[in-house]
Every structure is written in C-alpha cells, then in structure tokens.
Write a protein that holds these residues in place. Structure first.
Motif, PDB file in Angstrom:
ATOM      1  N   VAL A 155       0.853  -1.202   0.000  1.00 36.54           N
ATOM      2  CA  VAL A 155       0.000   0.000   0.000  1.00 36.54           C
ATOM      3  C   VAL A 155       0.884   1.245   0.000  1.00 36.54           C
ATOM      4  CG1 VAL A 155      -1.632   1.367   1.375  1.00 36.54           C
ATOM      5  CG2 VAL A 155      -2.022  -1.095   1.065  1.00 36.54           C
ATOM      6  N   ARG A 156       1.895   1.234   0.859  1.00 37.94           N
ATOM      7  CA  ARG A 156       2.786   2.391   0.957  1.00 37.94           C
ATOM      8  C   ARG A 156       3.514   2.640  -0.357  1.00 37.94           C
ATOM      9  NH1 ARG A 156       6.721   2.062   5.833  1.00 37.94           N
ATOM     10  NH2 ARG A 156       7.469   0.359   4.538  1.00 37.94           N
ATOM     11  N   ALA A 157       3.854   1.539  -1.059  1.00 41.50           N
ATOM     12  CA  ALA A 157       4.565   1.676  -2.340  1.00 41.50           C
ATOM     13  C   ALA A 157       3.624   2.017  -3.487  1.00 41.50           C
ATOM     14  CB  ALA A 157       5.317   0.377  -2.635  1.00 41.50           C
ATOM     15  N   GLY A 158       2.326   2.144  -3.193  1.00 45.06           N
ATOM     16  CA  GLY A 158       1.363   2.494  -4.239  1.00 45.06           C
ATOM     17  C   GLY A 158       0.982   1.321  -5.138  1.00 45.06           C
ATOM     18  N   LYS A 159       1.333   0.073  -4.711  1.00 43.92           N
ATOM     19  CA  LYS A 159       1.030  -1.102  -5.551  1.00 43.92           C
ATOM     20  C   LYS A 159      -0.300  -1.743  -5.189  1.00 43.92           C
ATOM     21  CE  LYS A 159       5.885  -2.288  -6.247  1.00 43.92           C
ATOM     22  NZ  LYS A 159       6.939  -2.886  -5.435  1.00 43.92           N
ATOM     23  N   LEU A 160      -0.855  -1.345  -4.070  1.00 44.81           N
ATOM     24  CA  LEU A 160      -2.113  -1.952  -3.610  1.00 44.81           C
ATOM     25  C   LEU A 160      -2.986  -0.849  -3.018  1.00 44.81           C
ATOM     26  CD1 LEU A 160      -3.689  -4.633  -2.902  1.00 44.81           C
ATOM     27  CD2 LEU A 160      -2.449  -4.638  -0.728  1.00 44.81           C
ATOM     28  N   ALA A 161      -4.233  -0.776  -3.502  1.00 45.87           N
ATOM     29  CA  ALA A 161      -5.160   0.237  -2.971  1.00 45.87           C
ATOM     30  C   ALA A 161      -5.984  -0.398  -1.855  1.00 45.87           C
ATOM     31  CB  ALA A 161      -6.070   0.740  -4.081  1.00 45.87           C
ATOM     32  N   PRO A 162      -6.067   0.234  -0.669  1.00 42.36           N
ATOM     33  CA  PRO A 162      -6.791  -0.388   0.451  1.00 42.36           C
ATOM     34  C   PRO A 162      -8.209  -0.817   0.070  1.00 42.36           C
ATOM     35  CG  PRO A 162      -5.597   1.540   1.210  1.00 42.36           C
ATOM     36  CD  PRO A 162      -5.421   1.502  -0.275  1.00 42.36           C
ATOM     37  N   GLN A 163      -8.905   0.001  -0.747  1.00 44.37           N
ATOM     38  CA  GLN A 163     -10.292  -0.356  -1.096  1.00 44.37           C
ATOM     39  C   GLN A 163     -10.375  -1.578  -2.010  1.00 44.37           C
ATOM     40  OE1 GLN A 163      -8.726   2.468  -1.806  1.00 44.37           O
ATOM     41  NE2 GLN A 163      -9.087   3.118  -3.901  1.00 44.37           N
ATOM     42  N   ASP A 164      -9.246  -2.001  -2.585  1.00 47.38           N
ATOM     43  CA  ASP A 164      -9.258  -3.187  -3.457  1.00 47.38           C
ATOM     44  C   ASP A 164      -8.978  -4.477  -2.688  1.00 47.38           C
ATOM     45  OD1 ASP A 164      -9.747  -1.573  -5.588  1.00 47.38           O
ATOM     46  OD2 ASP A 164      -7.647  -1.475  -6.267  1.00 47.38           O
ATOM     47  N   ILE A 165      -8.720  -4.375  -1.397  1.00 47.63           N
ATOM     48  CA  ILE A 165      -8.371  -5.587  -0.637  1.00 47.63           C
ATOM     49  C   ILE A 165      -9.612  -6.446  -0.427  1.00 47.63           C
ATOM     50  CG2 ILE A 165      -7.465  -6.482   1.561  1.00 47.63           C
ATOM     51  CD1 ILE A 165      -5.726  -3.960   1.726  1.00 47.63           C
ATOM     52  N   THR A 166      -9.538  -7.698  -0.908  1.00 47.26           N
ATOM     53  CA  THR A 166     -10.634  -8.662  -0.734  1.00 47.26           C
ATOM     54  C   THR A 166     -10.082  -9.863   0.033  1.00 47.26           C
ATOM     55  OG1 THR A 166     -10.028  -9.853  -2.736  1.00 47.26           O
ATOM     56  CG2 THR A 166     -11.618  -8.037  -2.989  1.00 47.26           C
ATOM     57  N   ASP A 167     -10.963 -10.835   0.303  1.00 46.45           N
ATOM     58  CA  ASP A 167     -10.406 -12.012   0.990  1.00 46.45           C
ATOM     59  C   ASP A 167      -9.420 -12.761   0.096  1.00 46.45           C
ATOM     60  OD1 ASP A 167     -12.384 -13.140  -0.575  1.00 46.45           O
ATOM     61  OD2 ASP A 167     -13.353 -14.225   1.061  1.00 46.45           O
ATOM     62  N   GLU A 168      -9.629 -12.677  -1.243  1.00 38.95           N
ATOM     63  CA  GLU A 168      -8.649 -13.310  -2.159  1.00 38.95           C
ATOM     64  C   GLU A 168      -7.284 -12.613  -2.061  1.00 38.95           C
ATOM     65  OE1 GLU A 168     -11.771 -12.854  -3.809  1.00 38.95           O
ATOM     66  OE2 GLU A 168     -12.281 -14.989  -3.767  1.00 38.95           O
ATOM     67  N   THR A 169      -7.307 -11.295  -1.880  1.00 35.01           N
ATOM     68  CA  THR A 169      -6.031 -10.572  -1.748  1.00 35.01           C
ATOM     69  C   THR A 169      -5.282 -11.117  -0.535  1.00 35.01           C
ATOM     70  OG1 THR A 169      -7.286  -8.609  -2.419  1.00 35.01           O
ATOM     71  CG2 THR A 169      -4.995  -8.259  -1.725  1.00 35.01           C
ATOM     72  N   ILE A 170      -6.003 -11.245   0.565  1.00 37.09           N
ATOM     73  CA  ILE A 170      -5.353 -11.713   1.801  1.00 37.09           C
ATOM     74  C   ILE A 170      -4.823 -13.133   1.600  1.00 37.09           C
ATOM     75  CG2 ILE A 170      -5.720 -12.270   4.250  1.00 37.09           C
ATOM     76  CD1 ILE A 170      -7.775  -9.893   4.237  1.00 37.09           C
ATOM     77  N   SER A 171      -5.643 -14.018   1.008  1.00 33.90           N
ATOM     78  CA  SER A 171      -5.186 -15.396   0.739  1.00 33.90           C
ATOM     79  C   SER A 171      -3.902 -15.384  -0.086  1.00 33.90           C
ATOM     80  CB  SER A 171      -6.253 -16.188  -0.017  1.00 33.90           C
ATOM     81  OG  SER A 171      -7.388 -16.369   0.789  1.00 33.90           O
ATOM     82  N   GLY A 172      -3.828 -14.455  -1.026  1.00 31.96           N
ATOM     83  CA  GLY A 172      -2.669 -14.368  -1.913  1.00 31.96           C
ATOM     84  C   GLY A 172      -1.395 -13.909  -1.219  1.00 31.96           C
ATOM     85  N   TYR A 173      -1.532 -13.285  -0.058  1.00 31.96           N
ATOM     86  CA  TYR A 173      -0.354 -12.834   0.695  1.00 31.96           C
ATOM     87  C   TYR A 173       0.101 -13.872   1.731  1.00 31.96           C
ATOM     88  CZ  TYR A 173       0.208  -8.126  -1.177  1.00 31.96           C
ATOM     89  OH  TYR A 173       0.476  -7.070  -2.004  1.00 31.96           O
ATOM     90  N   LEU A 174      -0.689 -14.924   1.898  1.00 34.62           N
ATOM     91  CA  LEU A 174      -0.313 -15.940   2.890  1.00 34.62           C
ATOM     92  C   LEU A 174       0.721 -16.908   2.303  1.00 34.62           C
ATOM     93  CD1 LEU A 174      -3.844 -16.711   4.389  1.00 34.62           C
ATOM     94  CD2 LEU A 174      -2.075 -15.186   5.289  1.00 34.62           C
ATOM     95  N   ASP A 175       1.378 -17.680   3.194  1.00 34.39           N
ATOM     96  CA  ASP A 175       2.376 -18.652   2.734  1.00 34.39           C
ATOM     97  C   ASP A 175       1.732 -19.686   1.818  1.00 34.39           C
ATOM     98  OD1 ASP A 175       3.923 -17.284   4.530  1.00 34.39           O
ATOM     99  OD2 ASP A 175       4.105 -18.929   5.984  1.00 34.39           O
ATOM    100  N   THR A 176       0.424 -19.884   1.972  1.00 34.20           N
ATOM    101  CA  THR A 176      -0.310 -20.915   1.225  1.00 34.20           C
ATOM    102  C   THR A 176      -0.912 -20.377  -0.065  1.00 34.20           C
ATOM    103  OG1 THR A 176      -2.165 -20.315   2.627  1.00 34.20           O
ATOM    104  CG2 THR A 176      -0.960 -22.300   3.253  1.00 34.20           C
TER     105      THR A 176
END
Ligand code: IPE
Ligand code: IPE
Ligand code: MG
Length: 241
Positions: A155-176
């Motif tokens: 978010v800080r680097a401007g690569k991710l907009a907070p309003q675009d965060i979905t549960d898929e986004t979170i899953s994509g950031y996990l080790d799995t």
C-alpha cells in the motif's frame, strides 16, 4: 454399496496436526525424540497412501512457532530430524511424484536447513501427483502478521489500494497462496484444539480429532477418517439441498 461408491466425496486437501509423539515415547519409557523419529517414519506411509485415496494436497504441521519453547535438546533433535528427513526422503519423494513446499517463517531456521528446504522444493517442483506442504516454524497468527506487513508495504509503495483488498487478496499474501484451502483437518493424540494451524484457510474445513497418537497413525486409520469425511454434509453457510 461398493467401497468405491461410498467414497463419493474425497477431500482434495487434507491437513494434519501430527501430535502425540512425546506421549507415545514416554509411555514406552523412551526419550521424546524416539517418538519424533517414529513419527517421521509414519509420514512416509501416509504420503504413499494419498494418491490411491484420492488426496491431492497433504499439509503436515511439523513444528509450530510455539515449539521453540521446548528444551534446547528437543528443538535441536527435531531440527536434526528435519535435515535427515530431507536427505533420506528426497529420492522416494521424487519416485512417488510428490511436490514439496514449506510454509512458515524461515528466518529463524538454521541456514543449512533452509538451503536443503529450498533444494527439495526446486528438485520436486515438476511433480504433481501429490502436493505435500510441510509447516515448519509455522503459526497462523505469525503468517497473518507477516502477510499484513507485506500488504502494508505494498500500500505504501502504491502497488495496492486499500479499497481493493478482498479475501482473495489476503489469501494471496499468505504462505499458502498457491494452495487450495484444506477440506479436512485431522488432529491426532486426542487434543481438541487447533494450536495456531491454518486459521484463515480452515474457515470451512471439517475437523476430525482422533485419539490415536501420531506414531500409531497408519494408512488404515487415515482411510477410515477419509471415509467418515465422505459421509459428512458440507453446507458452506447455505441450507441443505
Ligand atoms: C507432535 O508431538 C510433534 C511436534 C509438536 C513437533 P508432541 O511432541 O507434541 O507430542 P506430545 O503432544 O507431547 O505427546
Ligand atoms: C501442535 O502440537 C504443533 C505440531 C503438531 C507441530 P503441539 O503439541 O505443539 O500443540 P499444543 O502445545 O498441544 O497446543
Ligand atoms: Mg503435542
């Protein structure tokens, strides 16, 4: 009904909390590490059984972020066991078409072990008969914390907009990120808790708690649990059809 017909719903992804090694050894008057070594041998049997049982993803909880609280002797013994497991099992894993991945925080692990983990991931990367994931220095809260830090950085680097965060986004950031969610989570040894294992990913998993201690958990016990899974009705919040 034939056995084949009964097993209509095979869990694609089974995750196992391999618990009870210490008690298994203590009951035999042996040191805890003896139980861990016996437990490691069971892993081979369960891995081999998966393809015939229709399991495509197997995730094993080998060492938690909380397990560092154990005695240095036990922790060192476990780390040695992980290195030995990788060294001795690589060929069998390749022969059996197993792709291995590791999840968890590697920064606290011995660099020699981390190098072996990376090499095993690379050498097995083309296999696809069974996707085995080993959770080593894994804790679900730690995983979510690390993911949150990386999301905040994006978010800080401007690569991710907070309003675009979905549960898929979170899953994509996990080790799995590359894995489907587990359909079934098994815990051996009679403890009825999840001990910080795959908390996000198991939101709709079925749980089975068996009293069998991990070093006694054989392919037959595994198959019986898979059969009981196939009889369950999963609703995912909807009304039964
Ligand atoms: C599970 O067995 C293996 C690890 C946590 C590494 P335990 O070592 O927890 O065995 P018990 O629960 O003490 O019997
Ligand atoms: C969970 O077992 C971790 C692993 C199987 C690797 P523990 O034995 O560490 O869990 P608690 O302490 O009983 O919750
Ligand atoms: Mg335990």
């Amino acid at each position: 009904m034939a056995a084949k017909d009964i097993r209509q719903v095979t869990p694609e992804h089974v995750a196992i909390i391999m618990d009870g090694n210490g008690r298994w050894a203590t009951r035999r008057g042996m040191p805890r590490l003896y139980g861990h070594r016996s437990g490691a041998r069971r892993v081979r049997e369960i891995v081999k059984a998966c393809p015939d049982l229709g399991v495509r993803y197997l995730t094993l909880y080998a060492f938690s972020t909380e397990n560092w609280k154990r005695s240095p002797m036990e922790v060192d013994g476990l780390m040695t066991l992980f290195r030995r497991y990788i060294a001795s099992e690589t060929q069998a894993l390749l022969d059996n078409g197993v792709r291995v991945r590791f999840i968890g925080d590697r920064t606290r692990l011995d660099p020699k072990l981390v190098a072996m983990m990376q090499e095993l991931e690379q050498t097995t990367a083309c296999n696809e008969l069974l996707h085995m994931t080993i959770a080593l220095n894994y804790g679900a809260r730690d995983e979510l914390t690390r993911a949150s830090v990386r999301m905040a950085d994006a978010v800080r680097a401007g690569k991710l907009a907070p309003q675009d965060i979905t549960d898929e986004t979170i899953s994509g950031y996990l080790d799995t990120a590359d894995l489907p969610d587990p359909d079934l989570v098994i815990r051996t040894s009679g403890e009825n808790r999840v001990s910080n294992f795959l908390l996000w990913q198991s939101a709709y998993a079925e749980y089975v708690f068996t009293p069998v201690l991990w070093p006694d958990f054989d392919a037959k016990a595994f198959d019986e649990i898979l059969m009981s899974f196939s009889a369950r009705e999963r609703r995912f919040g909807a009304v039964a059809q």
